[in-house]
Design a protein around this motif. Structure first.
Motif, mmCIF file in Angstrom:
data_model
loop_
_atom_site.group_PDB
_atom_site.id
_atom_site.type_symbol
_atom_site.label_atom_id
_atom_site.label_comp_id
_atom_site.label_asym_id
_atom_site.label_seq_id
_atom_site.Cartn_x
_atom_site.Cartn_y
_atom_site.Cartn_z
ATOM 1 N N SER A 81 -25.575 35.277 68.722
ATOM 2 C CA SER A 81 -25.624 34.730 67.363
ATOM 3 C C SER A 81 -26.035 35.789 66.358
ATOM 4 C CB SER A 81 -26.604 33.547 67.305
ATOM 5 O OG SER A 81 -26.131 32.465 68.078
ATOM 6 N N CYS A 82 -25.674 35.532 65.111
ATOM 7 C CA CYS A 82 -26.059 36.400 64.004
ATOM 8 C C CYS A 82 -27.543 36.203 63.672
ATOM 9 C CB CYS A 82 -25.219 36.075 62.772
ATOM 10 S SG CYS A 82 -23.438 36.320 62.970
ATOM 11 N N ILE A 83 -28.030 37.004 62.746
ATOM 12 C CA ILE A 83 -29.379 36.859 62.213
ATOM 13 C C ILE A 83 -29.284 36.249 60.819
ATOM 14 C CG2 ILE A 83 -31.517 38.036 61.556
ATOM 15 C CD1 ILE A 83 -30.938 38.096 64.557
ATOM 16 N N ASP A 84 -30.011 35.173 60.597
ATOM 17 C CA ASP A 84 -30.040 34.537 59.282
ATOM 18 C C ASP A 84 -31.125 35.207 58.442
ATOM 19 O OD1 ASP A 84 -30.272 32.866 57.035
ATOM 20 O OD2 ASP A 84 -29.771 31.076 58.199
ATOM 21 N N GLN A 85 -30.699 35.962 57.435
ATOM 22 C CA GLN A 85 -31.632 36.719 56.608
ATOM 23 C C GLN A 85 -32.563 35.807 55.809
ATOM 24 O OE1 GLN A 85 -29.632 39.460 54.025
ATOM 25 N NE2 GLN A 85 -31.506 40.364 53.223
ATOM 26 N N ARG A 86 -32.122 34.589 55.552
ATOM 27 C CA ARG A 86 -32.922 33.680 54.733
ATOM 28 C C ARG A 86 -34.192 33.235 55.442
ATOM 29 N NH1 ARG A 86 -27.877 29.750 53.751
ATOM 30 N NH2 ARG A 86 -27.812 30.175 56.005
ATOM 31 N N VAL A 87 -34.163 33.185 56.771
ATOM 32 C CA VAL A 87 -35.336 32.736 57.538
ATOM 33 C C VAL A 87 -35.789 33.779 58.556
ATOM 34 C CG1 VAL A 87 -34.911 30.269 57.252
ATOM 35 C CG2 VAL A 87 -33.758 31.489 59.096
ATOM 36 N N ASN A 88 -35.070 34.919 58.591
ATOM 37 C CA ASN A 88 -35.427 36.046 59.443
ATOM 38 C C ASN A 88 -35.541 35.651 60.914
ATOM 39 O OD1 ASN A 88 -35.988 38.759 59.901
ATOM 40 N ND2 ASN A 88 -38.211 38.435 59.824
ATOM 41 N N ARG A 89 -34.487 35.009 61.419
ATOM 42 C CA ARG A 89 -34.428 34.636 62.836
ATOM 43 C C ARG A 89 -32.974 34.510 63.243
ATOM 44 N NH1 ARG A 89 -32.355 29.691 62.566
ATOM 45 N NH2 ARG A 89 -33.261 28.030 61.288
ATOM 46 N N ILE A 90 -32.753 34.303 64.543
ATOM 47 C CA ILE A 90 -31.400 34.029 65.030
ATOM 48 C C ILE A 90 -30.836 32.822 64.290
ATOM 49 C CG2 ILE A 90 -30.080 33.241 67.036
ATOM 50 C CD1 ILE A 90 -31.944 34.889 68.781
ATOM 51 N N SER A 91 -29.592 32.932 63.877
ATOM 52 C CA SER A 91 -28.991 31.870 63.076
ATOM 53 C C SER A 91 -28.584 30.679 63.935
ATOM 54 C CB SER A 91 -27.763 32.411 62.341
ATOM 55 O OG SER A 91 -27.158 31.393 61.561
ATOM 56 N N TYR A 92 -29.008 29.522 63.552
ATOM 57 C CA TYR A 92 -28.529 28.268 64.115
ATOM 58 C C TYR A 92 -28.771 27.178 63.083
ATOM 59 C CZ TYR A 92 -33.531 27.683 65.340
ATOM 60 O OH TYR A 92 -34.901 27.617 65.302
ATOM 61 N N PRO A 93 -27.927 26.173 63.013
ATOM 62 C CA PRO A 93 -26.851 25.855 63.953
ATOM 63 C C PRO A 93 -25.537 26.591 63.697
ATOM 64 C CG PRO A 93 -27.026 24.137 62.314
ATOM 65 C CD PRO A 93 -28.126 25.107 62.015
ATOM 66 N N ASP A 94 -25.476 27.468 62.708
ATOM 67 C CA ASP A 94 -24.261 28.228 62.432
ATOM 68 C C ASP A 94 -24.442 29.641 62.964
ATOM 69 O OD1 ASP A 94 -21.900 29.225 61.462
ATOM 70 O OD2 ASP A 94 -22.620 29.439 59.397
ATOM 71 N N GLY A 95 -24.204 29.811 64.253
ATOM 72 C CA GLY A 95 -24.527 31.066 64.906
ATOM 73 C C GLY A 95 -23.668 32.242 64.508
ATOM 74 N N LEU A 96 -22.437 31.997 64.034
ATOM 75 C CA LEU A 96 -21.511 33.096 63.774
ATOM 76 C C LEU A 96 -21.110 33.227 62.305
ATOM 77 C CD1 LEU A 96 -19.138 32.778 66.871
ATOM 78 C CD2 LEU A 96 -21.168 34.201 66.595
ATOM 79 N N PHE A 97 -21.603 32.364 61.433
ATOM 80 C CA PHE A 97 -21.213 32.394 60.011
ATOM 81 C C PHE A 97 -19.689 32.376 59.866
ATOM 82 C CE2 PHE A 97 -25.230 35.148 59.558
ATOM 83 C CZ PHE A 97 -26.044 34.049 59.342
ATOM 84 N N SER A 98 -19.010 31.558 60.695
ATOM 85 C CA SER A 98 -17.548 31.607 60.697
ATOM 86 C C SER A 98 -16.937 30.249 61.020
ATOM 87 C CB SER A 98 -17.049 32.640 61.719
ATOM 88 O OG SER A 98 -17.262 32.166 63.045
#
Length: 403
Positions: A81-98
């Motif tokens: 998964s990507c990193i969500d810059q807004r919360v500074n953690r692994i992105s979920y539930p949208d892991g790929l921003f796609s």
């Protein structure tokens, strides 16, 4: 030939793993459901995006449109998964921003493996859609961190990489050998990303083919905070292969965080979401893509995915953090309904429209089970007929495709 096809012509002138039924042994759950071979059976497919090993989950679509568990098949690659810059953690539930991490055409499925930089091709048994077999081996995507893929009827598949080496690459889909590269290097995108990508700003959103498959379209987000504009990439396709190792990039009026996109049947237009405000309709019938309608969604958080219903002919967009069904008249941008669903999903991703039904994935936030909402959109207001919590999914689950 429409104007956009003419425009593309002008540009050219210028330039062996199988499915595991849920009854067989699989980690952490000895009880699984299987289905006998049924030529009339239908299935929805999504991927686990598990870093330990990516897999395709096939869900059975019953005659009334409701879902039950089907099978799970390893892709031979790894998720991430990507990193969500807004919360500074692994992105979920949208892991790929796609949108479109999994794509199906006829009886062939392609899926990205972000953690191993590969693309997998699978054959779907025509008599049993829960039996999938890898064709050949997963292949390098010629870049880093693939997030979205598209295939066409002429047996070509293309993938977009979203990591440090971002860009697009295309492959021939051979029924016995699998994916064969059609280029030696990818066509690069200037996103200045890392591995894994940090976003959602400046990340790749989706690849898809236009209606006559004469062009590969790719949406890429910008960063309004730093006055970086996203773009729509157009790569000409001729004789089922890229016409050149060069694409054109356009900035239709009003875009900011251009995300999921869908074709509008009977036109050369696309309905595209923009996580900054809602959605746009972009016409490809001209010298360059042009915004012809804009939809500002009240109270939206992350409007990111789009689909056109064959039943209503209208567009439906979903929000990562708002659990609603929002219907749009695509040519005018007018909102037709905004219905909150009666379940505990935090929001919905990756919608698929089949007949009068809308299916939408909700990977959840880790405190709810991953599920797929089944919604009847043939009448207003739309109403939910099921919210199916499927096995072996997680907050990293991605993609949704239909056969």
């Amino acid at each position: 030939m429409n104007h956009f096809s003419f425009f593309l012509g002008f540009m050219l002138a210028a330039l062996a793993v199988t499915a595991t039924p849920f009854t067989e042994k699989w980690p952490h759950s000895p009880h699984r459901q299987s289905h006998a071979s049924d030529a009339t059976a239908r299935a929805l497919y999504l991927m686990t995006n598990d870093p330990a090993g990516n897999s395709i989950i096939a869900l059975k679509v019953n005659q009334d449109g409701t879902l039950t568990d089907g099978s799970i098949t390893p892709t031979g690659g790894k998720g991430q998964s990507c990193i969500d810059q807004r919360v500074n953690r692994i992105s979920y539930p949208d892991g790929l921003f796609s949108q479109s991490a999994v794509d199906v055409k006829s009886n062939t499925l392609v899926a990205v493996n972000p953690g191993s930089n590969t693309l997998t091709m699978m054959a779907i048994d025509p008599g049993n859609p829960f039996k999938l077999t890898i064709v050949g081996s997963p292949v390098s995507t010629l870049g880093d961190f693939p997030v979205t893929a598209a295939s066409q009827k002429n047996n070509m598949a293309c993938v977009a990489n979203g990591g440090a080496k971002a860009g697009i690459a295309c492959f021939r889909m051979d029924p016995t050998r699998g994916l064969l590269p059609l280029m030696q290097t990818q066509i690069a995108f200037p996103t200045n990303q890392t591995n894994p990508p940090v976003g959602p700003w400046n990340t790749v959103s989706q690849v898809l083919f236009n209606a006559d498959e004469s062009a590969l379209l790719t949406t890429v987000k910008g960063d309004p905070r730093n006055k970086i504009t996203g773009f729509l990439s157009v790569l000409p396709i001729i004789n089922a292969r890229p016409a050149a190792l060069q694409n054109s990039r356009y900035v239709p009026d009003g875009i900011a965080l251009l995300f999921g996109t869908t074709l509008i049947p009977g036109t050369s237009d696309i309905l595209a979401t923009d996580a900054y405000f809602g959605a746009l309709t972009i016409s490809l019938d001209g010298a360059q893509p042009k915004t012809i309608a804009k939809t500002v969604v009240p109270g939206q958080a992350d409007t990111c995915w789009a689909v056109i219903s064959p039943s209503t002919g209208t567009g439906f967009v979903t929000d990562l953090l708002v659990n609603n069904v929002l219907e749009i008249e695509p040519l005018s941008g007018r909102i037709l309904q905004n219905t909150i669903l009666p379940n505990n999903n935090p929001g919905m991703t990756d919608p698929v429209a089949v007949g009068k039904l809308l299916y939408a994935l909700s990977p959840g936030l880790g405190n709810t089970s991953p599920s797929v909402a089944v919604v009847d959109v043939s009448k207003r207001p739309a109403h939910q007929i099921q919210n199916f919590a499927f096995k072996y999914g997680s907050k990293s689950a991605q993609g949704l495709a239909w056969v």
